[in-house]
Design a protein around this motif. Structure first.
Motif, PDB file in Angstrom:
ATOM      1  N   THR A   1       4.290   3.327  -6.810  1.00  0.00           N
ATOM      2  CA  THR A   1       3.000   2.690  -6.522  1.00  0.00           C
ATOM      3  C   THR A   1       2.179   2.483  -7.777  1.00  0.00           C
TER       4      THR A   1
ATOM      5  N   SER B   1       0.841  -1.199   0.000  1.00  0.00           N
ATOM      6  CA  SER B   1       0.000   0.000   0.000  1.00  0.00           C
ATOM      7  C   SER B   1       0.872   1.244   0.000  1.00  0.00           C
ATOM      8  N   GLN B   2       0.282   2.353  -0.409  1.00  0.00           N
ATOM      9  CA  GLN B   2       1.043   3.582  -0.544  1.00  0.00           C
ATOM     10  C   GLN B   2       1.662   4.057   0.778  1.00  0.00           C
TER      11      GLN B   2
ATOM     12  N   TRP C   1       5.265   2.591   1.476  1.00  0.00           N
ATOM     13  CA  TRP C   1       6.161   2.416   0.343  1.00  0.00           C
ATOM     14  C   TRP C   1       7.615   2.720   0.680  1.00  0.00           C
TER      15      TRP C   1
END
Length: 881
Positions: free
Chosen positions: A538, A492-493, A496
């Protein structure tokens, strides 16, 4: 070039030379082109040749046309030839000038080939062209390249116009078109001579006599206004004594309306200044025809210094003007631009195409100094090369760019002359753009090939991807950072940052590299979730380009040292590109440019995307390869057990897998103790390199170990029993192997020796290294007897053994063929190299583990083609009680 013959001599009637006023007269040729011969090509050729040789055609005009041809085409020589049973050169410049009015065999001439062909003849390299290679002008080296067009008269081919040089050159379509245009002017000159020759002989003699005698004379009495003309002048103006009243107004009325004001003004100035008259103008004859007249004269003052008389002469220059007009038509019809300047660099002529191309500077070029109209040319290659041509009196050719308002690339040829400089130029902007695009494509292809080679040339793909920054800088940017994503599964962002790290960077400016390194060290924790790098990693955008990057990127970067270091890079444009593998992002490229460089072009961005894709595929393959390699190597190593540790013998084993994942499973080793305390070591290689070979290797290894322990037999017996058991157990393979057994009695132990008993089933022989008292090392191949057949080949083979005494401190080495075999190298050479390496390591005092590691490091290439196994033995010295 090709003509031969005697010098030109005047023709006379009955051997008598004609003169008028002590000037030689060119007599007429008694030649009439009547309908009787009008369709005879041989007659036409002969007739045109006689027109010149009998001096009815002024060769000066033809010489000027050939000079113009050579100048416009950039050659050293040009000529006009009439071809009949011989070749007659009737006009020429350069090497052809000496052949004018000379004759030579027609079969020796390239112009004859042109006439026989009936169309333009273009020869790039005469020595290699079968049509002309054997002709004397070519074999002598006078003609290296040639272009010619045929000349027609009366519907028949009579000769050729050509241009040629000693050096090879490539002719363009424009060159041939220009040659054809000038050929029309040459044909017109020859046809004009033919028409004049058709007049009666008496008329020709009269015309030549008048021309040779001088020109018309006039006398204008400025006191009385009386204007007196002689008969020749009256004829030039189309009048006779009856119709001419001797008034200057009558003369003015005869002057062409477009020239009248100019002539009246010039006469007034000459009279007022008591000067010299040199004036050319047109007159309209009573029947309406126009004639060009050149008037020269001088004003003579009286005793009081006042002008009294204007006396001079007039000459009919219509033919000259018509010839000039023909030349002008040729120049105006040229598909390329042409202009000329005088010795003061003032424009004297520019054809329509030149006027059109240069209209952005001035629509009126005539009389203007070139450096004043084109200030950007001052100091440029244009000025340098133009002045070079004038000073050296040699033509020049070059390509150069002229900035706005022209904003174009030009191909330029310039020829000096006594009058100034003639310049031919062609707008090649589109051609240069195509060449530049081709060069960019070649550079892009070269870069992509270099990237591919770099990614595939090393076993360490991660290191190769990290070096991409040095390949991209400076060709695509001033600096570059290569980022790797360590996480395999999608993430998930918000998290990152924990899964990325920078593995390579480079800056074109060495002084800025430390700044870039510090920025890369600090940036990832400081970038927010909306940063360009986060978007690329992403997968929200495939390519992101930020203009005014110093503002836009810093907006996503927290305050602090990272921002300061970034601003020190002075970025103007930055590209962020995800590095994509198969269905996932495996990294990112960040490429920046400073204020001195333009933004990325679409082609450059496409190149970066292509490079990122190749890097992504390489990283993905490397990751998959590493996973498979670990699995395969783990399987292989699970079948290879650690060696025993008997007190009297030191044993070291090594296994090195191949560079290719599939190349595992063939090589193996084993080492174990027998029930009598002896140590057994085995090295082997199953034919094949795959999982099937790995399985067969495991079966053979277990079979040999079991037979050896249960029977207690020696190496030859054990290998023989393995041969017998393989068919029963359906082990369908073949293998090489060396089985050795180290035996030692108490007496031998006390003496510091042991016996090595071995049997060889088609395997490379063992080596032994024995240290000597003088510090040297004796290294030998333990051959004993010839190796027997491979295991699994023949059930009835009788296995043999050999025995050697091994002193304390000696090192015995068993190895598989992957250590000594190379493509293009004999096995014996590899074994000899191994002997030398083993001797060096033993002499250096290396322990057995170090020796084993160094053998692999020194003997194996960076990417081994096959797997390698080895077993090293060293007899220890007995421990004193």
């Amino acid at each position: 070039m090709e003509g031969e013959g005697g010098p030109r001599r005047p023709h006379t009637e009955d051997g008598v030379s004609l003169t008028i006023n002590d000037q030689p007269v060119r007599p007429t040729a008694r030649l009439t082109l009547s309908s009787t011969h009008g369709d005879d090509p041989e007659f036409l050729r002969s007739a045109h040749a006689r027109l010149v040789t009998d001096q009815l055609v002024d060769t000066t005009r033809l010489d000027r046309l050939t000079e113009l041809t050579a100048r416009l085409l950039g050659t050293s020589s040009s000529q006009v030839s009439i071809i009949s049973d011989v070749q007659t050169v009737v006009g020429g410049t350069g090497m052809a000038a000496e052949a004018v009015l000379k004759q030579s065999p027609a079969e020796d001439s390239l112009c004859t080939v042109t006439v026989n062909q009936g169309t333009s003849l273009v020869v790039t390299d005469a020595a290699l062209d079968s049509r002309v290679a054997g002709l004397p002008p070519v074999t002598s080296g006078a003609v290296g390249t040639y272009a010619g067009v045929p000349l027609r008269a009366g519907g028949h081919l009579v000769g050729a116009l050509c241009a040629y040089d000693r050096d090879v050159r490539t002719w363009t379509e424009q060159d041939v078109t220009l040659l054809e245009l000038i050929g029309e002017a040459v044909t017109a000159e020859l046809e004009l001579a033919a028409v004049e020759a058709s007049y009666g002989a008496d008329r020709q003699v009269w015309g030549l006599a008048v021309e040779a005698a001088g020109v018309g004379a006039y006398d204008w009495d400025l006191r009385t206004g009386e204007l007196r003309w002689d008969d020749r002048t009256l004829e030039l103006f189309g009048l006779d004594r009856v119709r001419f009243d001797g008034r200057i107004e009558t003369f003015n009325a005869l002057v062409h309306p477009e020239d009248r004001d100019r002539v009246i003004r010039a006469l007034g100035e000459i009279v007022e200044q008591c000067g010299v008259l040199d004036l050319e103008y047109r007159v309209v004859l009573p029947e309406g025809r126009t004639r060009w007249v050149l008037a020269r004269g001088a004003v003579y003052p009286g005793e009081a210094g006042q002008p009294e008389r204007l006396v001079g002469a007039v000459l009919d220059t219509t033919r000259v003007q018509e010839g000039e007009a023909r030349m002008t038509r040729v120049l105006e019809a040229m598909p390329s631009a042409f202009f000329s300047v005088d010795r003061e660099w003032r424009f004297t002529y520019a054809n329509a195409h030149a006027q059109q191309l240069l209209a952005g500077v001035s629509r009126d070029l005539g009389g203007h100094v070139i450096w004043e109209l084109f200030p950007q040319a001052v100091g440029s290659e244009f000025e340098v090369r133009y002045r070079q041509a004038v000073e050296s009196d040699e033509p020049v050719a070059f390509e150069a760019y002229y900035p706005p308002p022209l904003d174009a690339w030009y191909e330029v040829r310039a020829w000096p002359s006594p009058e100034g400089l003639s310049v031919y130029f062609l707008d090649i902007t589109e051609r240069r753009a195509a060449q530049d695009e081709l060069a960019r494509s070649a550079e892009r292809g070269s870069l992509l090939a270099e990237v591919t080679s770099s990614l595939t040339a090393t076993f360490d793909t991660y290191q190769a991807v990290g070096r991409l920054s040095q390949l991209l800088v400076p060709r695509l940017g001033e600096w570059c950072i290569v980022t790797l994503v360590d996480h395999v599964e999608p993430f998930s962002q918000p998290d990152w940052r924990r899964h990325v790290r920078d593995i390579g960077l480079w800056h074109v400016d060495e002084s800025q590299r430390s700044t870039l390194e510090r920025y890369a060290e600090l940036r990832i924790p400081m970038l927010n979730d909306d940063s360009y790098l986060a978007r690329a990693i992403t997968g929200e955008s495939s390519v992101l380009v930020a203009d005014r990057a110093y503002e836009q990127v810093t907006a996503t970067l927290g305050s602090g040292e990272a921002r300061e270091r970034y601003l020190e890079l002075e970025p103007r444009t930055v590209a962020f590109l995800p590095v994509r593998g198969r269905g996932r992002t495996v990294g990112a490229l960040t490429v920046g440019r400073g204020h001195d460089l333009p933004p990325f072009t679409p082609e450059e961005l496409n190149t970066l995307v292509d490079i990122a894709a190749r890097a992504g595929l390489a990283l993905d393959n490397a990751r998959s390869y590493a996973e498979q390699r670990e699995l395969a190597e783990g399987l292989q190593r699970s079948l290879l057990t650690p060696p025993p540790d008997p007190g009297h013998l030191e044993v070291a084993v090594r296994y090195e897998p191949a560079a290719e994942v599939a190349q595992v499973g063939g090589d193996w080793y084993d080492s174990f103790l027998q029930t009598d305390g002896s140590v057994v070591v085995v090295i082997g290689d199953v034919v094949g390199h795959d999982t099937v070979a790995a399985a067969a290797m495991g079966q053979l290894r277990a079979l040999l170990r079991g037979i050896a322990v249960t029977t207690g037999g020696g190496p030859a017996e054990v290998l023989g029993r393995v041969d017998s058991a393989m068919p029963t157990l359906q082990i369908d393979t073949t293998a090489t192997a060396v089985m050795a057994q180290v035996e030692q009695t108490p007496d031998e132990r006390e003496a510091g020796t042991a016996r090595l008993r071995w049997s060889n089933a088609g395997h490379p022989p063992p080596l032994i290294a024995v240290p000597q008292a003088d510090g040297s090392v004796l290294t030998e191949v333990l051959e004993g007897v010839e190796p027997d057949l491979l295991l699994g080949m023949d059930l009835g083979v009788e296995r043999r053994e050999a025995v050697a005494v091994v002193p304390v401190g000696s090192t015995v080495l068993l190895y598989s063929d992957g250590l000594v075999e190379r493509r293009g190298q004999h096995l014996e050479d590899g074994i000899e190299q191994l002997r030398g390496t083993l001797a060096d390591l033993v002499a250096s005092g290396a322990d057995l583990d170090t020796l084993s590691d160094e053998l692999l490091a020194r003997m194996l290439p960076e990417r081994p083609e096959g797997d390698v196994a080895l077993v090293a033995l060293r007899l220890r010295r007995p421990v004193e009680a």
